[in-house]
Design a protein around this motif. Structure first.
Motif, PDB file in Angstrom:
ATOM      1  N   TYR A  19       4.953   8.394   1.201  1.00 31.10           N
ATOM      2  CA  TYR A  19       5.540   7.381   0.328  1.00 31.10           C
ATOM      3  C   TYR A  19       6.003   7.985  -0.991  1.00 31.10           C
ATOM      4  O   TYR A  19       5.594   7.531  -2.048  1.00 31.10           O
ATOM      5  N   PRO A  20       6.836   9.004  -0.980  1.00 30.70           N
ATOM      6  CA  PRO A  20       7.226   9.623  -2.255  1.00 30.70           C
ATOM      7  C   PRO A  20       8.062   8.674  -3.114  1.00 30.70           C
ATOM      8  O   PRO A  20       8.912   7.954  -2.601  1.00 30.70           O
ATOM      9  N   GLN A  21       7.758   8.661  -4.374  1.00 30.10           N
ATOM     10  CA  GLN A  21       8.526   7.948  -5.392  1.00 30.10           C
ATOM     11  C   GLN A  21       8.627   6.445  -5.147  1.00 30.10           C
ATOM     12  O   GLN A  21       9.622   5.813  -5.490  1.00 30.10           O
ATOM     13  N   LEU A  22       7.607   5.831  -4.574  1.00 32.55           N
ATOM     14  CA  LEU A  22       7.581   4.377  -4.422  1.00 32.55           C
ATOM     15  C   LEU A  22       6.618   3.784  -5.431  1.00 32.55           C
ATOM     16  O   LEU A  22       5.614   4.394  -5.782  1.00 32.55           O
ATOM     17  N   THR A  23       6.912   2.591  -5.887  1.00 35.41           N
ATOM     18  CA  THR A  23       6.095   1.904  -6.867  1.00 35.41           C
ATOM     19  C   THR A  23       5.776   0.502  -6.365  1.00 35.41           C
ATOM     20  O   THR A  23       6.626  -0.157  -5.777  1.00 35.41           O
ATOM     21  N   VAL A  24       4.556   0.086  -6.595  1.00 39.14           N
ATOM     22  CA  VAL A  24       4.161  -1.285  -6.298  1.00 39.14           C
ATOM     23  C   VAL A  24       4.237  -2.067  -7.602  1.00 39.14           C
ATOM     24  O   VAL A  24       3.693  -1.635  -8.612  1.00 39.14           O
ATOM     25  N   VAL A  48      -1.574 -14.300 -15.428  1.00 42.40           N
ATOM     26  CA  VAL A  48      -2.933 -13.827 -15.674  1.00 42.40           C
ATOM     27  C   VAL A  48      -2.834 -12.464 -16.352  1.00 42.40           C
ATOM     28  O   VAL A  48      -2.467 -11.471 -15.721  1.00 42.40           O
ATOM     29  N   ALA A  49      -3.121 -12.430 -17.633  1.00 41.02           N
ATOM     30  CA  ALA A  49      -3.077 -11.181 -18.399  1.00 41.02           C
ATOM     31  C   ALA A  49      -4.392 -10.435 -18.236  1.00 41.02           C
ATOM     32  O   ALA A  49      -5.458 -11.035 -18.163  1.00 41.02           O
ATOM     33  N   GLY A  50      -4.321  -9.110 -18.147  1.00 42.35           N
ATOM     34  CA  GLY A  50      -5.517  -8.290 -18.109  1.00 42.35           C
ATOM     35  C   GLY A  50      -6.202  -8.185 -16.758  1.00 42.35           C
ATOM     36  O   GLY A  50      -7.287  -7.624 -16.658  1.00 42.35           O
ATOM     37  N   ALA A  51      -5.582  -8.689 -15.688  1.00 40.60           N
ATOM     38  CA  ALA A  51      -6.167  -8.544 -14.343  1.00 40.60           C
ATOM     39  C   ALA A  51      -6.011  -7.091 -13.907  1.00 40.60           C
ATOM     40  O   ALA A  51      -4.979  -6.473 -14.132  1.00 40.60           O
ATOM     41  N   ARG A  52      -7.020  -6.527 -13.274  1.00 38.55           N
ATOM     42  CA  ARG A  52      -6.962  -5.146 -12.788  1.00 38.55           C
ATOM     43  C   ARG A  52      -6.415  -5.157 -11.364  1.00 38.55           C
ATOM     44  O   ARG A  52      -6.911  -5.883 -10.498  1.00 38.55           O
ATOM     45  N   VAL A  53      -5.355  -4.397 -11.122  1.00 37.87           N
ATOM     46  CA  VAL A  53      -4.722  -4.296  -9.810  1.00 37.87           C
ATOM     47  C   VAL A  53      -4.927  -2.870  -9.310  1.00 37.87           C
ATOM     48  O   VAL A  53      -4.600  -1.919 -10.016  1.00 37.87           O
ATOM     49  N   LEU A  54      -5.484  -2.719  -8.114  1.00 35.66           N
ATOM     50  CA  LEU A  54      -5.732  -1.402  -7.528  1.00 35.66           C
ATOM     51  C   LEU A  54      -4.949  -1.251  -6.231  1.00 35.66           C
ATOM     52  O   LEU A  54      -4.862  -2.187  -5.445  1.00 35.66           O
ATOM     53  N   VAL A  55      -4.413  -0.063  -6.019  1.00 33.65           N
ATOM     54  CA  VAL A  55      -3.678   0.259  -4.798  1.00 33.65           C
ATOM     55  C   VAL A  55      -4.217   1.582  -4.281  1.00 33.65           C
ATOM     56  O   VAL A  55      -4.360   2.527  -5.042  1.00 33.65           O
ATOM     57  N   TRP A  56      -4.527   1.631  -2.991  1.00 29.04           N
ATOM     58  CA  TRP A  56      -4.971   2.895  -2.415  1.00 29.04           C
ATOM     59  C   TRP A  56      -4.656   2.928  -0.924  1.00 29.04           C
ATOM     60  O   TRP A  56      -4.518   1.908  -0.279  1.00 29.04           O
ATOM     61  N   ASN A  57      -4.509   4.140  -0.417  1.00 25.72           N
ATOM     62  CA  ASN A  57      -4.412   4.385   1.017  1.00 25.72           C
ATOM     63  C   ASN A  57      -4.887   5.817   1.249  1.00 25.72           C
ATOM     64  O   ASN A  57      -5.503   6.421   0.368  1.00 25.72           O
ATOM     65  N   GLY A  58      -4.613   6.418   2.384  1.00 21.29           N
ATOM     66  CA  GLY A  58      -5.099   7.746   2.685  1.00 21.29           C
ATOM     67  C   GLY A  58      -4.527   8.839   1.807  1.00 21.29           C
ATOM     68  O   GLY A  58      -5.058   9.941   1.747  1.00 21.29           O
ATOM     69  N   PHE A  59      -3.434   8.569   1.109  1.00 24.10           N
ATOM     70  CA  PHE A  59      -2.760   9.567   0.300  1.00 24.10           C
ATOM     71  C   PHE A  59      -2.772   9.255  -1.188  1.00 24.10           C
ATOM     72  O   PHE A  59      -2.821  10.146  -2.012  1.00 24.10           O
ATOM     73  N   ASP A  60      -2.635   8.000  -1.527  1.00 21.00           N
ATOM     74  CA  ASP A  60      -2.354   7.603  -2.903  1.00 21.00           C
ATOM     75  C   ASP A  60      -3.424   6.670  -3.449  1.00 21.00           C
ATOM     76  O   ASP A  60      -3.998   5.879  -2.724  1.00 21.00           O
ATOM     77  N   THR A  61      -3.631   6.760  -4.751  1.00 19.79           N
ATOM     78  CA  THR A  61      -4.543   5.863  -5.440  1.00 19.79           C
ATOM     79  C   THR A  61      -3.942   5.558  -6.805  1.00 19.79           C
ATOM     80  O   THR A  61      -3.442   6.451  -7.475  1.00 19.79           O
ATOM     81  N   LEU A 100       0.821  -1.210   0.000  1.00 17.40           N
ATOM     82  CA  LEU A 100       0.000   0.000   0.000  1.00 17.40           C
ATOM     83  C   LEU A 100       0.858   1.264   0.000  1.00 17.40           C
ATOM     84  O   LEU A 100       0.671   2.151   0.807  1.00 17.40           O
ATOM     85  N   ALA A 101       1.788   1.326  -0.927  1.00 15.76           N
ATOM     86  CA  ALA A 101       2.597   2.531  -1.086  1.00 15.76           C
ATOM     87  C   ALA A 101       2.831   2.721  -2.573  1.00 15.76           C
ATOM     88  O   ALA A 101       3.491   1.937  -3.204  1.00 15.76           O
ATOM     89  N   SER A 102       2.256   3.758  -3.134  1.00 16.54           N
ATOM     90  CA  SER A 102       2.346   3.939  -4.571  1.00 16.54           C
ATOM     91  C   SER A 102       2.215   5.392  -4.954  1.00 16.54           C
ATOM     92  O   SER A 102       1.736   6.218  -4.182  1.00 16.54           O
ATOM     93  N   LEU A 103       2.586   5.717  -6.144  1.00  7.11           N
ATOM     94  CA  LEU A 103       2.354   7.001  -6.780  1.00  7.11           C
ATOM     95  C   LEU A 103       3.019   8.177  -6.063  1.00  7.11           C
ATOM     96  O   LEU A 103       2.560   8.666  -5.054  1.00  7.11           O
ATOM     97  N   ALA A 104       4.082   8.664  -6.628  1.00  9.32           N
ATOM     98  CA  ALA A 104       4.830   9.773  -6.030  1.00  9.32           C
ATOM     99  C   ALA A 104       4.057  11.079  -6.098  1.00  9.32           C
ATOM    100  O   ALA A 104       3.337  11.359  -7.032  1.00  9.32           O
ATOM    101  N   GLY A 105       4.242  11.904  -5.090  1.00  3.99           N
ATOM    102  CA  GLY A 105       3.746  13.265  -5.096  1.00  3.99           C
ATOM    103  C   GLY A 105       2.254  13.444  -4.925  1.00  3.99           C
ATOM    104  O   GLY A 105       1.749  14.531  -5.166  1.00  3.99           O
TER     105      GLY A 105
END
Length: 74
Positions: free
Chosen positions: A31-36, A49-62, A15-20
């Motif tokens: 979590y600046p500059q981290l990628t899942v 498994v091709a085409g599976a949708r992966v979602l990541v979110w927390n209080g800051f990042d989506t 649950l740490a993604s998307l910088a800034g």
């Protein structure tokens, strides 16, 4: 284990993604500059498994991504 349960576990681990990104109150992400990244395999762990949708979110990042032909995402 179903694809959804496997994807959910991978998301829960990373649950740490998307910088800034910021939350609604203007706070800066801790979590600046981290990628899942990861790999989604079928329930037997044999095939990607091709085409599976992966979602990541927390209080800051989506963020979200679809897995590639080899089951990978970032």
């Amino acid at each position: 284990m179903s694809r959804l349960r496997l994807a959910t576990r991978l998301v829960a681990v990373g649950l740490a993604s998307l910088a800034g990104c910021t939350s609604g109150d203007g706070a800066t992400s801790p979590y600046p500059q981290l990628t899942v990244a990861g790999l989604i395999l079928d329930v037997r762990g044999d095939a990607p498994v091709a085409g599976a949708r992966v979602l990541v979110w927390n209080g800051f990042d989506t963020g979200g991504a679809d897995t590639a032909a080899d089951g990978s995402f970032s």
